[in-house]
Design an enzyme around this catalytic site. Structure first.
Site, PDB file in Angstrom:
ATOM      1  N   GLY A 126       0.842  -1.611  -0.078  1.00  0.00           N
ATOM      2  CA  GLY A 126       0.362   0.061  -0.273  1.00  0.00           C
ATOM      3  C   GLY A 126       0.763   0.980  -0.065  1.00  0.00           C
ATOM      4  O   GLY A 126       1.667   1.629   0.180  1.00  0.00           O
ATOM      5  N   GLY A 128       2.405   4.132   1.705  1.00  0.00           N
ATOM      6  CA  GLY A 128       2.731   3.630   2.880  1.00  0.00           C
ATOM      7  C   GLY A 128       3.408   4.944   3.206  1.00  0.00           C
ATOM      8  O   GLY A 128       3.060   5.708   4.209  1.00  0.00           O
ATOM      9  N   LYS A 164       4.867  11.992  -1.866  1.00  0.00           N
ATOM     10  CA  LYS A 164       5.801  10.479  -1.432  1.00  0.00           C
ATOM     11  C   LYS A 164       6.472  11.067  -0.319  1.00  0.00           C
ATOM     12  O   LYS A 164       7.540  12.486  -0.820  1.00  0.00           O
ATOM     13  CB  LYS A 164       6.799  10.160  -2.823  1.00  0.00           C
ATOM     14  CG  LYS A 164       7.255   8.652  -1.809  1.00  0.00           C
ATOM     15  CD  LYS A 164       7.930   8.718  -3.535  1.00  0.00           C
ATOM     16  CE  LYS A 164       8.833   6.659  -2.772  1.00  0.00           C
ATOM     17  NZ  LYS A 164       9.158   6.672  -4.364  1.00  0.00           N
ATOM     18  N   GLY A 177       7.201   7.661   7.466  1.00  0.00           N
ATOM     19  CA  GLY A 177       6.069   7.862   6.213  1.00  0.00           C
ATOM     20  C   GLY A 177       7.154   8.632   5.493  1.00  0.00           C
ATOM     21  O   GLY A 177       6.049   9.715   5.167  1.00  0.00           O
ATOM     22  N   ARG A 234       4.063  13.646  -7.453  1.00  0.00           N
ATOM     23  CA  ARG A 234       3.823  13.564  -8.820  1.00  0.00           C
ATOM     24  C   ARG A 234       3.003  12.918  -9.134  1.00  0.00           C
ATOM     25  O   ARG A 234       1.748  12.806  -8.173  1.00  0.00           O
ATOM     26  CB  ARG A 234       4.537  11.718  -8.595  1.00  0.00           C
ATOM     27  CG  ARG A 234       4.372  10.732  -7.925  1.00  0.00           C
ATOM     28  CD  ARG A 234       4.938   9.983  -7.548  1.00  0.00           C
ATOM     29  NE  ARG A 234       4.934   8.801  -6.635  1.00  0.00           N
ATOM     30  CZ  ARG A 234       5.685   7.501  -6.248  1.00  0.00           C
ATOM     31  NH1 ARG A 234       6.950   7.226  -6.760  1.00  0.00           N
ATOM     32  NH2 ARG A 234       5.325   6.472  -5.218  1.00  0.00           N
ATOM     33  N   ARG A 241      -1.187   0.288 -10.195  1.00  0.00           N
ATOM     34  CA  ARG A 241      -0.305  -1.111  -9.628  1.00  0.00           C
ATOM     35  C   ARG A 241      -0.923  -2.542 -10.060  1.00  0.00           C
ATOM     36  O   ARG A 241      -2.298  -1.820  -9.567  1.00  0.00           O
ATOM     37  CB  ARG A 241       0.519  -0.840  -9.088  1.00  0.00           C
ATOM     38  CG  ARG A 241       1.546   0.524  -8.499  1.00  0.00           C
ATOM     39  CD  ARG A 241       1.412   0.777  -7.094  1.00  0.00           C
ATOM     40  NE  ARG A 241       1.489   2.061  -6.938  1.00  0.00           N
ATOM     41  CZ  ARG A 241       2.782   2.751  -6.329  1.00  0.00           C
ATOM     42  NH1 ARG A 241       3.913   1.529  -6.412  1.00  0.00           N
ATOM     43  NH2 ARG A 241       3.190   4.017  -6.674  1.00  0.00           N
ATOM     44  N   ASP A 320       4.015  -5.190  -7.186  1.00  0.00           N
ATOM     45  CA  ASP A 320       3.584  -3.117  -6.864  1.00  0.00           C
ATOM     46  C   ASP A 320       4.557  -2.228  -7.308  1.00  0.00           C
ATOM     47  O   ASP A 320       3.751  -1.100  -6.528  1.00  0.00           O
ATOM     48  CB  ASP A 320       4.315  -3.515  -5.267  1.00  0.00           C
ATOM     49  CG  ASP A 320       4.893  -4.068  -4.805  1.00  0.00           C
ATOM     50  OD1 ASP A 320       5.912  -4.408  -4.914  1.00  0.00           O
ATOM     51  OD2 ASP A 320       6.033  -2.806  -4.439  1.00  0.00           O
ATOM     52  N   ASN A 321       5.350  -2.101  -8.523  1.00  0.00           N
ATOM     53  CA  ASN A 321       5.494  -1.582  -8.373  1.00  0.00           C
ATOM     54  C   ASN A 321       5.932  -1.280 -10.496  1.00  0.00           C
ATOM     55  O   ASN A 321       6.568  -0.663 -10.871  1.00  0.00           O
ATOM     56  CB  ASN A 321       7.514  -1.314  -8.553  1.00  0.00           C
ATOM     57  CG  ASN A 321       7.482  -1.124  -6.901  1.00  0.00           C
ATOM     58  OD1 ASN A 321       6.815   0.060  -6.312  1.00  0.00           O
ATOM     59  ND2 ASN A 321       9.102  -1.327  -6.175  1.00  0.00           N
ATOM     60  N   ASP A 330       7.351   4.725  -9.432  1.00  0.00           N
ATOM     61  CA  ASP A 330       8.874   4.139  -8.215  1.00  0.00           C
ATOM     62  C   ASP A 330      10.274   4.837  -8.420  1.00  0.00           C
ATOM     63  O   ASP A 330      10.835   3.076  -8.656  1.00  0.00           O
ATOM     64  CB  ASP A 330       8.190   3.200  -7.427  1.00  0.00           C
ATOM     65  CG  ASP A 330       7.308   3.163  -6.692  1.00  0.00           C
ATOM     66  OD1 ASP A 330       6.418   4.492  -6.417  1.00  0.00           O
ATOM     67  OD2 ASP A 330       6.937   2.264  -5.382  1.00  0.00           O
TER      68      ASP A 330
HETATM   69  P1  AMP Z   1       9.133   0.886  -1.398  1.00  0.00           P
HETATM   70  O1  AMP Z   1      10.524   0.000  -1.869  1.00  0.00           O
HETATM   71  O2  AMP Z   1       9.479   2.505  -2.264  1.00  0.00           O
HETATM   72  O3  AMP Z   1       8.032   0.037  -3.345  1.00  0.00           O
HETATM   73  O4  AMP Z   1       8.291   0.737  -0.735  1.00  0.00           O
HETATM   74  C1  AMP Z   1       7.740  -0.324  -1.362  1.00  0.00           C
HETATM   75  C2  AMP Z   1       6.256  -0.449  -0.028  1.00  0.00           C
HETATM   76  O5  AMP Z   1       6.505   0.080   1.757  1.00  0.00           O
HETATM   77  C3  AMP Z   1       5.209   0.542   0.202  1.00  0.00           C
HETATM   78  O6  AMP Z   1       4.305   0.184   0.291  1.00  0.00           O
HETATM   79  C4  AMP Z   1       5.601   2.031   0.525  1.00  0.00           C
HETATM   80  O7  AMP Z   1       4.744   2.734   0.948  1.00  0.00           O
HETATM   81  C5  AMP Z   1       6.406   0.810   1.476  1.00  0.00           C
HETATM   82  N1  AMP Z   1       7.223   2.198   2.311  1.00  0.00           N
HETATM   83  C6  AMP Z   1       8.456   2.488   1.596  1.00  0.00           C
HETATM   84  N2  AMP Z   1       9.226   2.713   2.757  1.00  0.00           N
HETATM   85  C7  AMP Z   1       8.979   3.583   3.216  1.00  0.00           C
HETATM   86  C8  AMP Z   1       8.268   4.549   4.642  1.00  0.00           C
HETATM   87  N3  AMP Z   1       9.641   4.857   4.770  1.00  0.00           N
HETATM   88  N4  AMP Z   1       7.364   4.970   5.374  1.00  0.00           N
HETATM   89  C9  AMP Z   1       5.889   4.289   5.011  1.00  0.00           C
HETATM   90  N5  AMP Z   1       5.529   3.363   4.204  1.00  0.00           N
HETATM   91  C10 AMP Z   1       7.154   3.021   3.007  1.00  0.00           C
HETATM   92 MG    MG Z   2       6.963   0.826  -4.407  1.00  0.00          MG
END
Ligand code: AMP
Ligand code: MG
Length: 582
Positions: A126, A128, A164, A177, A234, A241, A320-321, A330
């Site tokens: 999700g 995040g 983001k 977050g 963005r 996705r 998810d990407n 992403d």
């Molecule tokens: P990503 O590696 O950026 O594609 O992230 C994978 C998942 O982890 C996604 O659901 C992001 O929203 C969540 N996520 C990554 N980094 C963070 C963060 N610093 N805080 C909250 N959620 C995160």
């Molecule tokens: Mg991602």
């Protein structure tokens, strides 16, 4: 349960006056959430990390940053929302796009998705740390620009505005977050460069420093450091996705999956089908969903061809990407080929398996599509057998498209043995991807020993000396280089024959349109990151400006960006190696 009709609660953040940002608030549309089930816990559930069942998204407010400061904005992306110089330079933009203030009537949300990460099902992920501020209608686009962005109706582009790094959401798991300056800057530079290169992508409108320190352990070696926090904004017609469909399907929540599919069909695809005169309105929902999958597959194929064309390595092609609109989405530990190595990926988390290496990206996309097909098969006309047909035709179709691409990359009007061999000839031969293809336009094509010597002299600037290469690539360099020269002589012969037949013009036009002179190589962006962390933003602004026109002749300052990877970048974190820590 749909929350659509519920009145929005008073936002816990200041609201900008209605005339702010050129009156953009008046261009709001109901957006992606319309027709989709909301998290029944609603805003009362706040941002507490949780499994969200039976819903496609959760309402959530941004977490207000302490001291937002706009560091950079893309005028080209701003134009998509009708924002001009005045709006991009005023105070409101940085407040809005950091989550410090909202537009009138906005009700932000974070979406719910899952995904396969490195081949394994990861469950709920999700948004995040991504948060949609809402959707806004922008000025009309040309058909070409609409296609590049996955906009379904060029006359009425609708943009989801997503932050983001704007704080925790129910999908944050254990994350904070937040996002750091270096990765946010990389996303801004690369998104905008991709667009200028003509590669489908989500766009980046702004980079705002939050004034907050964020703790990260970028090398994953137990040495966290406090880094400057930032938020990138963005834009895309939709951030849907593959994992958005996979998650409800994995839980047997077929109502949610069907609603997502049907909203995507209606918002993202059907307007274009109607414009093309296809009678989609007479079709059943199941038939439209099957066609949706066919189109997602075709767009993903085009995207893989484009990544191959420009030498881009996404590095985290988890489902998810992967965008259902066929957009690059992403930007994490991505990289660009410097010296060509088809097995290269910069992602340290993938160093052992190299699952997402440059040369394997089409296969990974195909695998991601197979996960998507598996998820939606029960909802689509013809079910698994029909979707399998699309999947089975995918790789052969990719190979045909790649073969046509490689012909254009070396300037041929149609594929030949020499174009089919070009990537293998460059692989491991210590040749710079961007510089080599850009140099083909002026390559001397004369016959004989004199011609070969002139070619070698012409290409000297594209070649890496052994000490400029990673140790692992030095061993076989001499043999590879010899193979390259042999290929080059065969190629020059074929090119000579083609020029004799059709004149030099068509070859030159194909080379010029296919091969950029500039790409946002990791070392270039790292220079901008290093300067920005010291408080100097001018290298970032200069880089953004240079990358706006990557096919133009290299004059003035732009010429300084077209160079081989410098020695300092060879082992440097942020260039040759990156982690997902961002
Ligand atoms: P990503 O590696 O950026 O594609 O992230 C994978 C998942 O982890 C996604 O659901 C992001 O929203 C969540 N996520 C990554 N980094 C963070 C963060 N610093 N805080 C909250 N959620 C995160
Ligand atoms: Mg991602």
């Amino acid at each position: 349960m749909s929350d659509d009709a519920a009145p929005a609660p008073a936002p816990p953040l200041p609201t900008l006056p209605p005339e702010a940002l050129g009156g953009l608030a008046a261009h709001a549309e109901r957006g992606w959430v319309e027709g989709l089930p909301a998290d029944p816990v609603g805003a009362e559930g706040g941002r507490r990390s949780r499994e969200v069942r039976g819903a496609a998204y959760s309402w959530v407010w941004p977490e207000r940053p302490p001291a937002p400061r706009l560091l950079a904005a893309s005028a080209d992306a701003g134009a998509l929302l009708g924002l001009g110089a005045e709006e991009l330079e005023g105070e409101d933009l940085g407040r809005w796009l950091s989550g410090a203030a909202l537009l009138r009537g906005a009700r932000p949300y974070a979406t719910c998705y899952g995904g396969h990460q490195f081949g394994a099902w990861a469950g709920q992920l999700g948004d995040g740390r991504a948060l949609c501020l809402g959707s806004y209608e922008g000025p009309p686009l040309s058909a070409a620009q609409a296609a590049l962005h996955g906009v379904a109706d060029p006359a009425r582009p609708r943009w989801e505005v997503q932050l983001k790094g704007a704080g925790r959401t129910p999908y944050s798991r254990r994350g904070d977050g937040r996002a750091v300056l270096r990765s946010s800057l990389r996303e801004l530079v690369c998104s905008e460069a991709m667009w200028a290169l003509g590669v489908p992508t989500t766009r980046a409108l702004s980079l705002v420093a939050t004034g907050e320190r964020v703790w990260r352990d970028p090398l994953y070696d137990g040495r966290p450091r406090a880094e400057p926090g930032a938020v990138v904004c963005r834009l895309a017609p939709s951030f849907l996705r593959f994992g958005h469909l996979e998650l409800p399907a994995s839980r047997g929540e077929w109502g949610v999956a069907a609603a997502l599919l049907d909203v995507s069909v209606e918002r993202d695809f059907a307007p274009a089908w109607r414009l093309a005169g296809e009678g989609v309105d007479a079709l059943s929902a199941e038939e439209r969903r099957a066609r949706w999958f066919e189109e997602v597959s075709a767009r993903t194929l085009r995207l893989m061809v484009e990544w191959t064309r420009v030498g881009f390595v996404h590095a985290v092609m988890n489902t998810d990407n992967l965008s259902a609109l066929g957009l690059t989405v992403d930007y994490g530990p991505y990289g660009w080929l410097d010296d060509v190595d088809l097995s290269w990926t910069p992602n340290t988390s993938d160093a052992a398996e190299r699952r997402y290496r440059f040369g394997a990206q089409p296969l990974c996309a195909r695998w991601g599509l197979s996960r998507l097909a598996h998820a939606i098969a029960p909802l689509a006309a013809g079910g698994a057998p029909r979707l399998s047909e699309t999947l089975e035709a995918w790789l052969p179709a990719y190979e045909r498209a790649e073969s046509a691409l490689l012909a254009r990359k070396v300037g041929f009007g149609a594929p030949r043995a020499e174009s089919a061999e070009v990537l293998r000839a460059l692989d491991g031969a210590g040749v710079d991807m961007t510089l080599f293809f850009a140099a083909l336009r002026a390559l001397p094509l004369d016959e004989g020993a004199g011609g070969a010597a002139a070619r070698a002299a012409h290409l000297a600037g594209c070649l890496y000396a052994p000490e400029e290469l990673p140790a692992a690539r030095r061993k076989r360099l001499a043999a590879r280089r010899e193979g390259l020269w042999a290929w080059l002589e065969r190629y020059a012969g074929a090119a000579r024959a083609e020029v004799a037949r059709e004149g030099a013009g068509p070859r030159d036009a194909r080379l010029g349109a296919t091969n950029p002179a500039l790409t946002p190589r990791n070392f270039l962006t790292q220079e901008a990151v290093d300067a920005a962390e010291r408080g100097d933003l001018s290298p970032l602004w200069a880089l953004l400006e240079a990358l706006r026109d990557p096919y133009a002749p290299l004059t003035g300052r732009r010429a300084s960006f077209a160079r081989r990877r410098p020695a300092w970048a060879l082992e440097r974190f942020g260039c040759s190696a990156l982690s997902c820590s961002s």
